[in-house]
Motif scaffolding. Sequence first.
Motif, short mmCIF file in Angstrom:
data_model
loop_
_atom_site.label_atom_id
_atom_site.label_comp_id
_atom_site.label_asym_id
_atom_site.label_seq_id
_atom_site.Cartn_x
_atom_site.Cartn_y
_atom_site.Cartn_z
N GLY A 157 7.45 21.39 -23.96
CA GLY A 157 6.14 21.20 -24.56
C GLY A 157 6.21 21.46 -26.04
O GLY A 157 7.29 21.61 -26.63
N LEU A 158 5.05 21.52 -26.67
CA LEU A 158 4.97 21.80 -28.10
C LEU A 158 3.98 22.93 -28.34
O LEU A 158 2.80 22.81 -28.04
CB LEU A 158 4.53 20.56 -28.88
N GLY A 159 4.48 24.04 -28.87
CA GLY A 159 3.62 25.14 -29.26
C GLY A 159 3.04 24.88 -30.64
O GLY A 159 3.78 24.63 -31.58
N CYS A 160 1.72 24.94 -30.74
CA CYS A 160 1.05 24.53 -31.98
C CYS A 160 0.60 25.69 -32.86
O CYS A 160 0.08 25.46 -33.96
CB CYS A 160 -0.16 23.67 -31.63
N ILE A 214 -0.29 17.07 -38.01
CA ILE A 214 -0.80 15.93 -37.24
C ILE A 214 0.29 14.88 -37.06
O ILE A 214 0.43 14.28 -35.99
CB ILE A 214 -2.06 15.35 -37.90
N SER A 215 1.12 14.70 -38.10
CA SER A 215 2.25 13.77 -37.97
C SER A 215 3.22 14.25 -36.90
O SER A 215 3.75 13.44 -36.12
CB SER A 215 2.98 13.64 -39.31
N VAL A 216 3.46 15.56 -36.86
CA VAL A 216 4.34 16.13 -35.83
C VAL A 216 3.74 15.93 -34.45
O VAL A 216 4.44 15.53 -33.50
CB VAL A 216 4.59 17.63 -36.10
N LEU A 217 2.45 16.17 -34.31
CA LEU A 217 1.80 16.00 -33.01
C LEU A 217 1.88 14.55 -32.54
O LEU A 217 2.18 14.27 -31.37
CB LEU A 217 0.34 16.45 -33.10
N HIS A 218 1.64 13.62 -33.44
CA HIS A 218 1.72 12.20 -33.06
C HIS A 218 3.15 11.81 -32.72
O HIS A 218 3.38 11.06 -31.75
CB HIS A 218 1.19 11.33 -34.19
N LEU A 233 4.01 13.00 -29.22
CA LEU A 233 3.50 12.11 -28.17
C LEU A 233 4.38 10.86 -28.06
O LEU A 233 4.66 10.40 -26.94
CB LEU A 233 2.06 11.71 -28.48
N ASP A 234 4.82 10.34 -29.19
CA ASP A 234 5.67 9.15 -29.17
C ASP A 234 7.00 9.43 -28.48
O ASP A 234 7.60 8.53 -27.87
CB ASP A 234 5.93 8.65 -30.60
N LEU A 235 7.48 10.67 -28.59
CA LEU A 235 8.75 11.06 -27.97
C LEU A 235 8.61 11.42 -26.49
O LEU A 235 9.58 11.74 -25.83
CB LEU A 235 9.37 12.24 -28.73
N LEU A 275 -5.65 14.41 -31.33
CA LEU A 275 -5.80 13.69 -30.06
C LEU A 275 -6.96 12.71 -30.07
O LEU A 275 -7.13 11.93 -29.12
CB LEU A 275 -6.00 14.69 -28.91
N SER A 276 -7.76 12.74 -31.12
CA SER A 276 -8.89 11.81 -31.19
C SER A 276 -8.35 10.39 -31.37
O SER A 276 -7.21 10.19 -31.78
CB SER A 276 -9.81 12.17 -32.36
N GLY A 277 -9.17 9.43 -31.05
CA GLY A 277 -8.72 8.04 -31.19
C GLY A 277 -7.95 7.54 -29.98
O GLY A 277 -7.13 6.63 -30.09
N GLY A 278 -8.19 8.16 -28.82
CA GLY A 278 -7.63 7.61 -27.59
C GLY A 278 -6.36 8.24 -27.09
O GLY A 278 -5.76 7.72 -26.14
N ARG A 279 -5.94 9.37 -27.66
CA ARG A 279 -4.68 9.96 -27.21
C ARG A 279 -4.87 11.17 -26.29
O ARG A 279 -3.89 11.74 -25.82
CB ARG A 279 -3.82 10.35 -28.42
N ARG A 280 -6.10 11.56 -26.02
CA ARG A 280 -6.36 12.72 -25.18
C ARG A 280 -5.71 12.60 -23.80
O ARG A 280 -5.14 13.57 -23.28
CB ARG A 280 -7.88 12.92 -25.04
N ASP A 281 -5.79 11.43 -23.20
CA ASP A 281 -5.29 11.27 -21.84
C ASP A 281 -3.77 11.25 -21.74
O ASP A 281 -3.22 11.19 -20.64
CB ASP A 281 -5.86 10.00 -21.22
N GLN A 282 -3.08 11.31 -22.88
CA GLN A 282 -1.62 11.32 -22.87
C GLN A 282 -1.04 12.71 -22.65
O GLN A 282 0.18 12.84 -22.47
CB GLN A 282 -1.07 10.77 -24.20
N VAL A 283 -1.90 13.74 -22.67
CA VAL A 283 -1.36 15.10 -22.66
C VAL A 283 -2.00 15.98 -21.60
O VAL A 283 -3.12 15.75 -21.15
CB VAL A 283 -1.54 15.79 -24.04
#
Length: 332
Positions: A17-20, A38-42, A45-47, A71-79
Amino acid sequence: MKNRILGADGPQVSALGLGCMGMSEFYSVTPESESESISVLHRALDLGVTFLDTADMYGKGENEKLVGRALSGGRRDQVVLATKFAIHRDPETDARVIRNDPAYIRSAVDASLARLGVDHIDLYYMHRRNPDVPVEESVGAMADLVRAGKVRYLGLSEVNAETLRAAHAVHPITALQSEYSLFTRDIEAEVLPAARGLGIGIVPYSPVGRGLLTGAITSLEGLAADDFRRTNPRFADGNLEANLKLVAELRAVAAESGHTPVQLALAWLLAQGPDIVPIPGTKRIKYLEENCAAADVELTPEQLARIEAAIPASAVSGARYAPDSARHVETR
């Protein structure tokens, strides 16, 4: 990214996982930190990293807001999104009080939902235990949140085996988050066997020893003035030098294997069992990518033995917390 099941009946998450936490506090935050984070978080998710960890006390709520924006903009359901309650910080003095009472839990979850900008939390942890409040009472209130649809799964952090069993008898506990690494193996004696007997997943935080096991830290000089590690016993004079000698041994094993020390440290943790899901934290994409590569490292029995010989469980110098923080961690 490989996946694992968190707990006997929990969600599928990425093996790492990723500790924030460090994105908002404790490891020095600069004006550029938010955009970088935010770049790291995105990129995570890509990885294929699907397990994000935050808490309401990180940055006094700012870390939850940061994760929510990412996670806004449609990425919430990825995590699978995890956060925590219990460490209440006075807005004026920053004095900390551990709150486990049901009224506080009900208010804390609503505040976290608002900061994150989500309608439910996948995994909700009790961050620290207040022994004056029966754990059955606290977990009962947390179970009400599951029934209300605000929370999917429950977790505890830094509790002993007795507390874990008492909590699990009230409502299934999906995950236990505790410090666990080559430098901190306290849970192996009692807590880890208890969790496994109950089907509870293990989420190690500080899995690379607050950066020591990366091999990148050679002195305190490179740490910012506000970096909390400057007050951590393992980084104190004498202790740091002794611990760096252990890291040097790990570096030697890493050089022979073709991996980095941090990759060996994470791969060692993953090899401790399929119920282990470490959450290394970082604010840099290059370190994120290095960490994620550890999920593909398959260590041989000989390599595992060499790693443990390089850093024996009893060889680390210094306590893992200063006394004020240590008093909130249940003894083993």
